[in-house]
Design an enzyme around this catalytic site. Structure first.
Site, PDB file in Angstrom:
ATOM      1  N   ASP A   1       0.866  -1.187   0.000  1.00 11.46           N
ATOM      2  CA  ASP A   1       0.000   0.000   0.000  1.00 11.46           C
ATOM      3  C   ASP A   1       0.901   1.235   0.000  1.00 11.46           C
ATOM      4  OD1 ASP A   1      -3.250   0.338   0.985  1.00 11.46           O
ATOM      5  OD2 ASP A   1      -1.964   2.125   1.004  1.00 11.46           O
TER       6      ASP A   1
ATOM      7  N   THR B   1     -14.292  -3.370  -6.852  1.00 12.91           N
ATOM      8  CA  THR B   1     -15.584  -3.240  -7.534  1.00 12.91           C
ATOM      9  C   THR B   1     -15.454  -2.143  -8.592  1.00 12.91           C
ATOM     10  OG1 THR B   1     -16.695  -3.887  -5.515  1.00 12.91           O
ATOM     11  CG2 THR B   1     -18.047  -2.780  -7.183  1.00 12.91           C
TER      12      THR B   1
ATOM     13  N   LEU C   1     -17.159  -9.837   0.265  1.00 11.82           N
ATOM     14  CA  LEU C   1     -17.138  -9.886   1.735  1.00 11.82           C
ATOM     15  C   LEU C   1     -17.932  -8.738   2.358  1.00 11.82           C
ATOM     16  CD1 LEU C   1     -14.996  -7.575   2.890  1.00 11.82           C
ATOM     17  CD2 LEU C   1     -13.329  -9.247   2.146  1.00 11.82           C
TER      18      LEU C   1
ATOM     19  N   CYS D   1     -19.752   0.671   0.606  1.00 13.68           N
ATOM     20  CA  CYS D   1     -19.989  -0.083  -0.642  1.00 13.68           C
ATOM     21  C   CYS D   1     -21.350   0.176  -1.258  1.00 13.68           C
ATOM     22  CB  CYS D   1     -19.800  -1.575  -0.379  1.00 13.68           C
ATOM     23  SG  CYS D   1     -18.100  -1.998  -0.017  1.00 13.68           S
TER      24      CYS D   1
ATOM     25  N   ARG E   1     -18.589   5.453   7.213  1.00 10.43           N
ATOM     26  CA  ARG E   1     -18.790   6.008   5.869  1.00 10.43           C
ATOM     27  C   ARG E   1     -20.271   5.896   5.500  1.00 10.43           C
ATOM     28  NH1 ARG E   1     -14.671   2.653   2.392  1.00 10.43           N
ATOM     29  NH2 ARG E   1     -15.265   1.121   3.946  1.00 10.43           N
TER      30      ARG E   1
HETATM   31  C1  UDX Z   1     -22.066  -5.107   1.266  1.00 14.16           C
HETATM   32  C2  UDX Z   1     -22.373  -6.440   0.568  1.00 14.16           C
HETATM   33  O1  UDX Z   1     -23.216  -7.227   1.416  1.00 14.16           O
HETATM   34  C3  UDX Z   1     -21.096  -7.185   0.274  1.00 14.16           C
HETATM   35  O2  UDX Z   1     -21.370  -8.390  -0.431  1.00 14.16           O
HETATM   36  C4  UDX Z   1     -20.178  -6.310  -0.563  1.00 14.16           C
HETATM   37  O3  UDX Z   1     -18.956  -6.963  -0.810  1.00 14.16           O
HETATM   38  C5  UDX Z   1     -19.930  -4.969   0.133  1.00 14.16           C
HETATM   39  O4  UDX Z   1     -21.192  -4.337   0.442  1.00 14.16           O
HETATM   40  P1  UDX Z   1     -21.365  -4.374   3.732  1.00 14.16           P
HETATM   41  O5  UDX Z   1     -21.255  -2.988   3.225  1.00 14.16           O
HETATM   42  O6  UDX Z   1     -20.312  -4.903   4.645  1.00 14.16           O
HETATM   43  O7  UDX Z   1     -21.452  -5.413   2.511  1.00 14.16           O
HETATM   44  O8  UDX Z   1     -22.725  -4.443   4.529  1.00 14.16           O
HETATM   45  P2  UDX Z   1     -24.075  -5.284   4.536  1.00 14.16           P
HETATM   46  O9  UDX Z   1     -24.049  -6.289   5.607  1.00 14.16           O
HETATM   47  O10 UDX Z   1     -24.431  -5.753   3.185  1.00 14.16           O
HETATM   48  O11 UDX Z   1     -25.076  -4.123   5.007  1.00 14.16           O
HETATM   49  C6  UDX Z   1     -25.164  -2.913   4.272  1.00 14.16           C
HETATM   50  C7  UDX Z   1     -26.121  -1.979   4.915  1.00 14.16           C
HETATM   51  O12 UDX Z   1     -27.454  -2.470   4.739  1.00 14.16           O
HETATM   52  C8  UDX Z   1     -25.945  -1.770   6.405  1.00 14.16           C
HETATM   53  O13 UDX Z   1     -26.082  -0.385   6.674  1.00 14.16           O
HETATM   54  C9  UDX Z   1     -27.081  -2.564   7.024  1.00 14.16           C
HETATM   55  O14 UDX Z   1     -27.483  -2.028   8.252  1.00 14.16           O
HETATM   56  C10 UDX Z   1     -28.148  -2.426   5.970  1.00 14.16           C
HETATM   57  N1  UDX Z   1     -29.132  -3.526   5.959  1.00 14.16           N
HETATM   58  C11 UDX Z   1     -28.736  -4.795   5.723  1.00 14.16           C
HETATM   59  C12 UDX Z   1     -30.478  -3.242   6.148  1.00 14.16           C
HETATM   60  O15 UDX Z   1     -30.874  -2.084   6.354  1.00 14.16           O
HETATM   61  N2  UDX Z   1     -31.395  -4.264   6.106  1.00 14.16           N
HETATM   62  C13 UDX Z   1     -31.026  -5.553   5.871  1.00 14.16           C
HETATM   63  O16 UDX Z   1     -31.913  -6.430   5.843  1.00 14.16           O
HETATM   64  C14 UDX Z   1     -29.660  -5.828   5.681  1.00 14.16           C
END
Ligand code: UDX
Length: 460
Positions: free
Chosen positions: A37, A128, A155, A287, A357
Site C-alpha cells: 500500500d 468493484t 465480503l 460499498c 462512511r
Molecule cells: C455489502 C455487501 O453485502 C457485500 O457483499 C459487498 O462486498 C460490500 O457491500 P457491507 O457494506 O459490509 O457489505 O454491509 P451489509 O451487511 O451488506 O449491510 C449494508 C447496509 O445495509 C448496512 O447499513 C445494514 O445495516 C443495511 N441492511 C442490511 C439493512 O438495512 N437491512 C437488511 O436487511 C440488511
C-alpha cells in the site's frame, strides 16, 4: 495446505478493507503473501500486527500470518516482483464530481505493477469496478505477457474474515471465458475463445482457492465483463431488496400492519428467502451506496436507462429513511427539536464495524444536531472515527451516560449491547420514556411493558 495444492507467491495491492482481509486470508490458506500500500502509516501498523480498522477475527489472523513468516507488508511495489499472482484490491470511491466510480487508484496501481510483471504473471482484479474497466486494464497488460482475470470479492464488513475464508461462491472472469452452464463446474472447460495463458491463469486462481473448492464452494468461470457485472448486480439487488422492504414498511405503517411479521412471512417463501429483509433507517457503508450510484452511471453510459431509474428510486427511498426518522422525531416534539436532549445509540453503519462512511446513524445525529437538539452519541467501536471527522458531535462512552436525562432515545445501529438493554433499567435513567427503534431490533412488547412509547419503522 492440502496435498493437492502448493503454496503460491502472492501480492495484494491495496491494503484497505478488502486488501487487508484478503492478504490475511491468503496467508491463512498457506500462501506466501506480501501486502502493498502507498499509505506508510497503514503499512507500519499492519507490519506491527495492528489491524487498522475494527473487524472481528482480523487481529488474531493478522498476528498468526505475521508469525508464520508467510505474510509481510511493504510500501514498495517492487516487492511484488517475486509474486506470480497479484490481487488488485484498491478502492474505487465515488467520484467527487458525480455518481460514477473514481478509477484513479486502480489505474495507478496497475500502471505501477507493469514493470514488475512477466509472461505468466496473473493479475486478479478484486476491486468493484464499472463494467468495461477490466478490458481497459487487459489492454495495458498485453505487452508484458501477463494475464488479467476478474475475481470480484463479496465480503461483508463485520464478517469479512469468515466471508473471505468461506465465500458463497468464487467468480473468475477471463478474456474469452465461456458462460455456458457447463463452464460453471469446477474443472470445466473455460470457453472456446480462451487460450493457454487463460487456462493457466484460471489454474492459478484454482490453486489459490484450492481449499475452498475442495470444500465444494461453487465456482463460476465466465468472461471479464460478466465477472465485473456480478459484483455490481449483487450489490444493486441487495440494495433494492432493502429499499423494497422500506417501501413496504411505509405501506405497513400507514395501514396499521407490521413489517416484521410481513418480512417473516415473506422469508418463508423459498423463492424469496429470509435474509436482507430488515426494514429500518436503511443501508450505508463504503460499498452499497456508492456502488449502486456507479452502477447506474455506467448503465446510463451504456444507454440502459431503466437500471439507472430503478437504482435512483432505491437510493432515494434509502435516503428518505434517514430524513423520515428525523421528521418523526421532530413531529414527536411538536415540530421542533431545538434544545431537546436526544440520545443516539450507534454511529457505525452496521454492528461489528467501526466504519462510519455514509452511515445512516451519523446522518441522523448530524441533522438533529443541526436542528438544535442536544445530541449525545455513543457507539462501542466507532467513536474514535466520529471524533476525528465530526468534532461538532458530543460523544459519550458508557450507555448509562448516554441515556441519562434523555428526552428521546434513538437506536441507530443494532449492536447486541443495544438490543439487550433492559428497558426497565433504562427507564430509570431517562427523562422521557420515548424510543425510536431505527433498526427494528428491540423487543417492542417488553419496552412498552416498561412504560416506553415505542416507535419502530413500519410497525404498528
Ligand atoms: C455489502 C455487501 O453485502 C457485500 O457483499 C459487498 O462486498 C460490500 O457491500 P457491507 O457494506 O459490509 O457489505 O454491509 P451489509 O451487511 O451488506 O449491510 C449494508 C447496509 O445495509 C448496512 O447499513 C445494514 O445495516 C443495511 N441492511 C442490511 C439493512 O438495512 N437491512 C437488511 O436487511 C440488511
Amino acid at each position: 495446505m492440502t496435498g493437492t495444492t502448493k503454496p503460491l507467491s502472492i501480492s495484494v495491492i491495496g491494503c484497505g478493507y478488502l486488501g487487508t482481509v484478503h492478504a490475511v486470508a491468503m496467508a491463512a490458506l498457506g500462501h506466501d503473501v506480501v501486502g502493498i500500500d502507498i499509505d506508510a502509516d497503514r503499512i507500519s501498523l499492519l507490519a506491527a500486527g495492528q489491524a487498522p480498522f475494527f473487524e472481528p477475527g482480523l487481529p488474531e489472523r493478522l498476528e498468526a500470518g505475521l508469525g508464520s513468516g508467510r505474510l509481510r507488508f511493504s510500501t514498495d511495489i517492487a516487492d511484488a516482483a517475486t509474486a506470480d499472482l497479484h490481487f488488485v484490491c484498491v478502492g474505487t470511491p465515488q467520484a467527487a464530481d458525480g455518481d460514477a466510480a473514481d478509477l484513479t487508484a486502480i489505474f495507478a496501481a496497475t500502471e505501477a505493477l507493469l514493470p514488475h510483471l512477466r509472461a505468466g504473471s496473473v493479475i486478479a482484479g478484486k476491486s468493484t469496478v464499472p463494467v468495461g474497466t477490466a478490458a481497459r486494464i487487459a489492454e495495458r497488460l498485453e505487452p508484458t505477457g501477463a494475464t488479467l482475470v476478474w475475481n470480484p470479492e463479496f465480503l461483508r464488513e463485520g464478517r469479512a474474515v469468515a466471508d473471505s475464508l468461506s465465500p458463497d461462491r468464487i467468480v473468475i472472469g477471463v478474456a474469452g471465458g465461456g458462460t455456458e452452464p457447463g463452464d460453471r463446474a469446477p474443472g470445466a472447460a473455460i470457453g472456446p475463445a480462451a487460450n493457454g495463458a487463460t487456462e493457466a491463469a484460471v489454474g492459478m486462481l484454482r490453486s489459490a482457492y484450492a481449499r475452498m473448492l475442495e470444500l465444494g464452494t461453487p465456482l463460476v468461470v465466465t468472461d471479464l465483463a460478466t465477472a465485473e457485472l456480478v459484483k455490481g448486480a449483487a450489490n444493486a439487488y441487495l440494495a433494492t431488496r432493502i429499499s423494497f422492504m422500506n417501501a413496504m414498511a411505509d405501506v405497513a405503517e400507514r395501514a396499521g400492519a407490521d413489517i416484521s411479521g410481513l418480512a417473516e412471512a415473506l422469508g418463508h417463501d423459498e423463492r424469496i428467502g429470509p435474509h436482507y429483509l430488515r426494514a429500518g433507517i436503511g443501508f450505508g457503508g463504503g460499498c452499497l451506496p456508492k456502488d449502486i450510484r456507479a452502477f447506474a452511471a455506467r448503465a446510463t453510459e451504456l444507454g440502459a436507462a431503466s437500471p439507472a431509474a430503478l437504482l435512483a428510486t432505491v437510493d432515494s427511498i434509502n435516503l428518505g429513511q434517514r430524513s423520515g426518522l428525523v421528521a418523526a422525531i421532530a413531529a414527536h416534539f411538536g415540530g421542533d427539536v431545538a434544545g431537546r436532549r436526544i440520545a443516539v445509540l450507534g454511529a457505525a453503519f452496521k454492528p461489528e464495524s467501526d466504519d462510519i462512511r455514509d452511515s445512516p446513524a451519523i446522518d441522523i445525529a448530524l441533522e438533529l444536531h443541526r436542528r438544535g437538539a442536544v445530541v449525545t452519541l455513543t457507539d462501542p467501536a466507532a467513536l474514535p472515527n466520529v471524533a476525528s471527522r465530526y468534532p461538532e458531535l458530543s460523544l459519550t462512552h458508557g450507555l448509562a451516560d448516554t441515556l441519562r436525562d434523555a428526552e428521546c432515545v434513538v437506536v441507530a445501529t443494532e449492536w447486541p449491547e443495544y438490543r439487550e438493554i433492559d428497558p426497565a433499567v433504562a427507564a430509570e435513567l431517562v427523562a422521557e420514556r420515548t424510543v425510536f427503534d431505527g433498526r427494528n431490533c428491540l423487543d417492542r412488547a417488553s419496552w412498552s411493558a416498561a412504560g416506553w412509547l415505542y416507535r419502530g419503522i413500519g410497525r404498528r
